[in-house]
Design a protein around this motif. Structure first.
Motif, PDB file in Angstrom:
ATOM      1  N   PHE A  55       0.823  -1.208   0.000  1.00 14.63           N
ATOM      2  CA  PHE A  55       0.000   0.000   0.000  1.00 14.63           C
ATOM      3  C   PHE A  55       0.858   1.259   0.000  1.00 14.63           C
ATOM      4  O   PHE A  55       0.525   2.244  -0.658  1.00 14.63           O
ATOM      5  CB  PHE A  55      -0.942  -0.007   1.208  1.00 14.63           C
ATOM      6  CG  PHE A  55      -2.099  -0.930   1.043  1.00 14.63           C
ATOM      7  CD1 PHE A  55      -3.158  -0.597   0.223  1.00 14.63           C
ATOM      8  CD2 PHE A  55      -2.128  -2.152   1.678  1.00 14.63           C
ATOM      9  CE1 PHE A  55      -4.226  -1.451   0.044  1.00 14.63           C
ATOM     10  CE2 PHE A  55      -3.191  -3.018   1.515  1.00 14.63           C
ATOM     11  CZ  PHE A  55      -4.247  -2.664   0.689  1.00 14.63           C
ATOM     12  N   GLU A  56       1.962   1.225   0.729  1.00 18.15           N
ATOM     13  CA  GLU A  56       2.830   2.406   0.778  1.00 18.15           C
ATOM     14  C   GLU A  56       3.389   2.730  -0.610  1.00 18.15           C
ATOM     15  O   GLU A  56       3.446   3.887  -1.017  1.00 18.15           O
ATOM     16  CB  GLU A  56       4.006   2.189   1.735  1.00 18.15           C
ATOM     17  CG  GLU A  56       3.612   1.812   3.141  1.00 18.15           C
ATOM     18  CD  GLU A  56       3.620   0.317   3.380  1.00 18.15           C
ATOM     19  OE1 GLU A  56       4.603  -0.210   3.922  1.00 18.15           O
ATOM     20  OE2 GLU A  56       2.623  -0.330   3.022  1.00 18.15           O
ATOM     21  N   VAL A  57       3.807   1.697  -1.333  1.00 14.56           N
ATOM     22  CA  VAL A  57       4.378   1.896  -2.674  1.00 14.56           C
ATOM     23  C   VAL A  57       3.302   2.401  -3.627  1.00 14.56           C
ATOM     24  O   VAL A  57       3.546   3.314  -4.424  1.00 14.56           O
ATOM     25  CB  VAL A  57       5.020   0.587  -3.189  1.00 14.56           C
ATOM     26  CG1 VAL A  57       5.423   0.715  -4.635  1.00 14.56           C
ATOM     27  CG2 VAL A  57       6.228   0.234  -2.341  1.00 14.56           C
ATOM     28  N   GLN A  58       2.096   1.843  -3.524  1.00 11.01           N
ATOM     29  CA  GLN A  58       1.001   2.311  -4.378  1.00 11.01           C
ATOM     30  C   GLN A  58       0.687   3.782  -4.105  1.00 11.01           C
ATOM     31  O   GLN A  58       0.472   4.570  -5.038  1.00 11.01           O
ATOM     32  CB  GLN A  58      -0.252   1.474  -4.136  1.00 11.01           C
ATOM     33  CG  GLN A  58      -0.158   0.059  -4.649  1.00 11.01           C
ATOM     34  CD  GLN A  58      -1.417  -0.730  -4.360  1.00 11.01           C
ATOM     35  OE1 GLN A  58      -2.514  -0.207  -4.492  1.00 11.01           O
ATOM     36  NE2 GLN A  58      -1.246  -1.976  -3.955  1.00 11.01           N
ATOM     37  N   ILE A  59       0.699   4.154  -2.827  1.00 11.16           N
ATOM     38  CA  ILE A  59       0.437   5.546  -2.462  1.00 11.16           C
ATOM     39  C   ILE A  59       1.544   6.446  -2.996  1.00 11.16           C
ATOM     40  O   ILE A  59       1.287   7.539  -3.502  1.00 11.16           O
ATOM     41  CB  ILE A  59       0.301   5.676  -0.923  1.00 11.16           C
ATOM     42  CG1 ILE A  59      -0.995   5.005  -0.461  1.00 11.16           C
ATOM     43  CG2 ILE A  59       0.343   7.126  -0.481  1.00 11.16           C
ATOM     44  CD1 ILE A  59      -1.107   4.819   1.024  1.00 11.16           C
ATOM     45  N   LEU A 100      -5.043   2.211   5.070  1.00  9.06           N
ATOM     46  CA  LEU A 100      -3.782   2.094   5.801  1.00  9.06           C
ATOM     47  C   LEU A 100      -3.911   2.688   7.201  1.00  9.06           C
ATOM     48  O   LEU A 100      -3.401   2.138   8.174  1.00  9.06           O
ATOM     49  CB  LEU A 100      -2.662   2.789   5.019  1.00  9.06           C
ATOM     50  CG  LEU A 100      -1.246   2.363   5.321  1.00  9.06           C
ATOM     51  CD1 LEU A 100      -1.059   0.889   5.042  1.00  9.06           C
ATOM     52  CD2 LEU A 100      -0.273   3.168   4.469  1.00  9.06           C
ATOM     53  N   ARG A 101      -4.630   3.788   7.312  1.00  9.21           N
ATOM     54  CA  ARG A 101      -4.841   4.443   8.610  1.00  9.21           C
ATOM     55  C   ARG A 101      -5.643   3.533   9.534  1.00  9.21           C
ATOM     56  O   ARG A 101      -5.378   3.440  10.723  1.00  9.21           O
ATOM     57  CB  ARG A 101      -5.582   5.758   8.404  1.00  9.21           C
ATOM     58  CG  ARG A 101      -5.811   6.528   9.666  1.00  9.21           C
ATOM     59  CD  ARG A 101      -6.484   7.858   9.360  1.00  9.21           C
ATOM     60  NE  ARG A 101      -6.645   8.603  10.560  1.00  9.21           N
ATOM     61  CZ  ARG A 101      -7.713   8.514  11.367  1.00  9.21           C
ATOM     62  NH1 ARG A 101      -8.705   7.697  11.050  1.00  9.21           N
ATOM     63  NH2 ARG A 101      -7.784   9.221  12.469  1.00  9.21           N
ATOM     64  N   GLU A 109       1.282   6.846   9.358  1.00  3.92           N
ATOM     65  CA  GLU A 109       1.961   8.080   9.782  1.00  3.92           C
ATOM     66  C   GLU A 109       3.312   8.236   9.098  1.00  3.92           C
ATOM     67  O   GLU A 109       3.665   9.320   8.622  1.00  3.92           O
ATOM     68  CB  GLU A 109       2.149   8.081  11.303  1.00  3.92           C
ATOM     69  CG  GLU A 109       0.958   8.559  12.057  1.00  3.92           C
ATOM     70  CD  GLU A 109       1.256   8.723  13.533  1.00  3.92           C
ATOM     71  OE1 GLU A 109       2.067   7.934  14.066  1.00  3.92           O
ATOM     72  OE2 GLU A 109       0.683   9.625  14.137  1.00  3.92           O
ATOM     73  N   ASN A 110       4.079   7.164   9.048  1.00  5.87           N
ATOM     74  CA  ASN A 110       5.395   7.197   8.423  1.00  5.87           C
ATOM     75  C   ASN A 110       5.293   7.530   6.937  1.00  5.87           C
ATOM     76  O   ASN A 110       6.056   8.347   6.419  1.00  5.87           O
ATOM     77  CB  ASN A 110       6.109   5.853   8.619  1.00  5.87           C
ATOM     78  CG  ASN A 110       7.515   5.889   8.085  1.00  5.87           C
ATOM     79  OD1 ASN A 110       8.219   6.882   8.211  1.00  5.87           O
ATOM     80  ND2 ASN A 110       7.921   4.809   7.450  1.00  5.87           N
ATOM     81  N   THR A 111       4.333   6.914   6.246  1.00  3.82           N
ATOM     82  CA  THR A 111       4.148   7.166   4.817  1.00  3.82           C
ATOM     83  C   THR A 111       3.788   8.620   4.565  1.00  3.82           C
ATOM     84  O   THR A 111       4.350   9.263   3.673  1.00  3.82           O
ATOM     85  CB  THR A 111       3.045   6.236   4.255  1.00  3.82           C
ATOM     86  OG1 THR A 111       3.394   4.887   4.536  1.00  3.82           O
ATOM     87  CG2 THR A 111       2.872   6.427   2.771  1.00  3.82           C
ATOM     88  N   CYS A 112       2.850   9.144   5.348  1.00  4.18           N
ATOM     89  CA  CYS A 112       2.443  10.549   5.184  1.00  4.18           C
ATOM     90  C   CYS A 112       3.622  11.489   5.441  1.00  4.18           C
ATOM     91  O   CYS A 112       3.800  12.484   4.725  1.00  4.18           O
ATOM     92  CB  CYS A 112       1.285  10.883   6.114  1.00  4.18           C
ATOM     93  SG  CYS A 112      -0.273  10.171   5.587  1.00  4.18           S
ATOM     94  N   GLN A 118      -0.552  15.758   3.624  1.00  7.55           N
ATOM     95  CA  GLN A 118      -1.417  16.174   4.723  1.00  7.55           C
ATOM     96  C   GLN A 118      -2.745  15.451   4.562  1.00  7.55           C
ATOM     97  O   GLN A 118      -3.494  15.722   3.628  1.00  7.55           O
ATOM     98  CB  GLN A 118      -1.674  17.685   4.704  1.00  7.55           C
ATOM     99  CG  GLN A 118      -0.634  18.494   5.436  1.00  7.55           C
ATOM    100  CD  GLN A 118       0.520  18.891   4.547  1.00  7.55           C
ATOM    101  OE1 GLN A 118       0.330  19.100   3.355  1.00  7.55           O
ATOM    102  NE2 GLN A 118       1.704  18.995   5.099  1.00  7.55           N
ATOM    103  N   TYR A 119      -3.021  14.524   5.469  1.00  8.97           N
ATOM    104  CA  TYR A 119      -4.258  13.749   5.404  1.00  8.97           C
ATOM    105  C   TYR A 119      -5.279  14.407   6.309  1.00  8.97           C
ATOM    106  O   TYR A 119      -5.027  14.637   7.489  1.00  8.97           O
ATOM    107  CB  TYR A 119      -4.006  12.304   5.861  1.00  8.97           C
ATOM    108  CG  TYR A 119      -5.236  11.438   5.819  1.00  8.97           C
ATOM    109  CD1 TYR A 119      -5.658  10.870   4.630  1.00  8.97           C
ATOM    110  CD2 TYR A 119      -5.973  11.192   6.967  1.00  8.97           C
ATOM    111  CE1 TYR A 119      -6.780  10.071   4.580  1.00  8.97           C
ATOM    112  CE2 TYR A 119      -7.098  10.394   6.937  1.00  8.97           C
ATOM    113  CZ  TYR A 119      -7.495   9.842   5.741  1.00  8.97           C
ATOM    114  OH  TYR A 119      -8.610   9.052   5.706  1.00  8.97           O
ATOM    115  N   THR A 120      -6.455  14.722   5.756  1.00  6.89           N
ATOM    116  CA  THR A 120      -7.532  15.284   6.563  1.00  6.89           C
ATOM    117  C   THR A 120      -8.662  14.270   6.624  1.00  6.89           C
ATOM    118  O   THR A 120      -8.977  13.614   5.619  1.00  6.89           O
ATOM    119  CB  THR A 120      -8.072  16.591   5.961  1.00  6.89           C
ATOM    120  OG1 THR A 120      -8.442  16.342   4.600  1.00  6.89           O
ATOM    121  CG2 THR A 120      -7.025  17.687   6.003  1.00  6.89           C
ATOM    122  N   LEU A 121      -9.243  14.135   7.785  1.00  8.38           N
ATOM    123  CA  LEU A 121     -10.328  13.185   7.955  1.00  8.38           C
ATOM    124  C   LEU A 121     -11.552  13.650   7.177  1.00  8.38           C
ATOM    125  O   LEU A 121     -11.845  14.847   7.133  1.00  8.38           O
ATOM    126  CB  LEU A 121     -10.693  13.062   9.430  1.00  8.38           C
ATOM    127  CG  LEU A 121      -9.664  12.366  10.297  1.00  8.38           C
ATOM    128  CD1 LEU A 121     -10.055  12.482  11.760  1.00  8.38           C
ATOM    129  CD2 LEU A 121      -9.548  10.909   9.910  1.00  8.38           C
TER     130      LEU A 121
END
Length: 184
Positions: A55-59, A100-101, A109-112, A118-121
């Motif tokens: 998932f991290e690589v896809q992101i 992922l969250r 958190e590490n990926t972001c 910046q991830y917003t809910l």
């Protein structure tokens, strides 16, 4: 920075500046630039050298595509097709980030942090506000207030009855305590 194919060639140091410029990323086409951006972002979050589908690589890959689209749209703001593709990729990345969250928050958190995202809910509930909906809501509120006004005297009477019953019950308990408390 030189193109990927020419970075490890030993003769490159002795070549003329014009040749170096031709072999640099400055003269590379968009596809080569995109490959290098993607590779750099993927290297930041990759678990192992063979990791290509986590998932991290896809992101990271989607982030590289989104940033390329943003650069393109800065130059060509009327390009609706690429704007649509960018929004679709943003939605796909948002879904992956949400998963992922939910599943592995530490990796999220590490990926972001690594990719500077910046991830917003998302909002709990969102409704599209239209004129019709606003008029309907205002009408319902007005009807509710009118009904409250009509029921107000009845509710006041009911409250007075409850208070009277509570007062009578308290006096009854007080008299029962006084009758129990006298010696025989």
């Amino acid at each position: 920075m030189l193109k990927k194919d020419y970075a490890n060639v030993p003769i490159i140091n002795s070549v003329d500046d014009v040749v170096k410029r031709l072999l640099s990323l400055e003269m590379a086409n968009q596809k080569e630039k995109m490959k290098i951006k993607t590779q750099q972002l993927v290297e930041k979050v990759r678990r192992s050298p063979n990791d290509n589908g986590s998932f991290e690589v896809q992101i990271a890959m989607l982030t590289a595509k989104i940033r390329t689209y943003e650069e393109h749209l800065q130059k060509h703001p009327k390009d609706k097709s690429n704007r649509r593709h960018m929004l679709m990729d943003m939605d796909r990345r948002k879904k992956l980030l949400a998963y992922l969250r939910r599943v592995r928050y530490d990796i999220f958190e590490n990926t972001c942090k690594q990719l500077n995202i910046q991830y917003t809910l998302p909002p709990a509930y969102s409704r599209r506000i239209t004129k019709r909906w606003l008029v309907k809501k205002a009408f319902c509120l007005r009807v509710f207030k009118e009904v409250q006004k009509l029921k107000a005297p009845e509710r006041l009477k009911q409250r007075q009855e409850w208070r009277a019953r509570a007062k009578a019950r308290a006096e009854k308990e007080k008299q029962a305590q006084q009758s129990e408390g006298t010696p025989v």
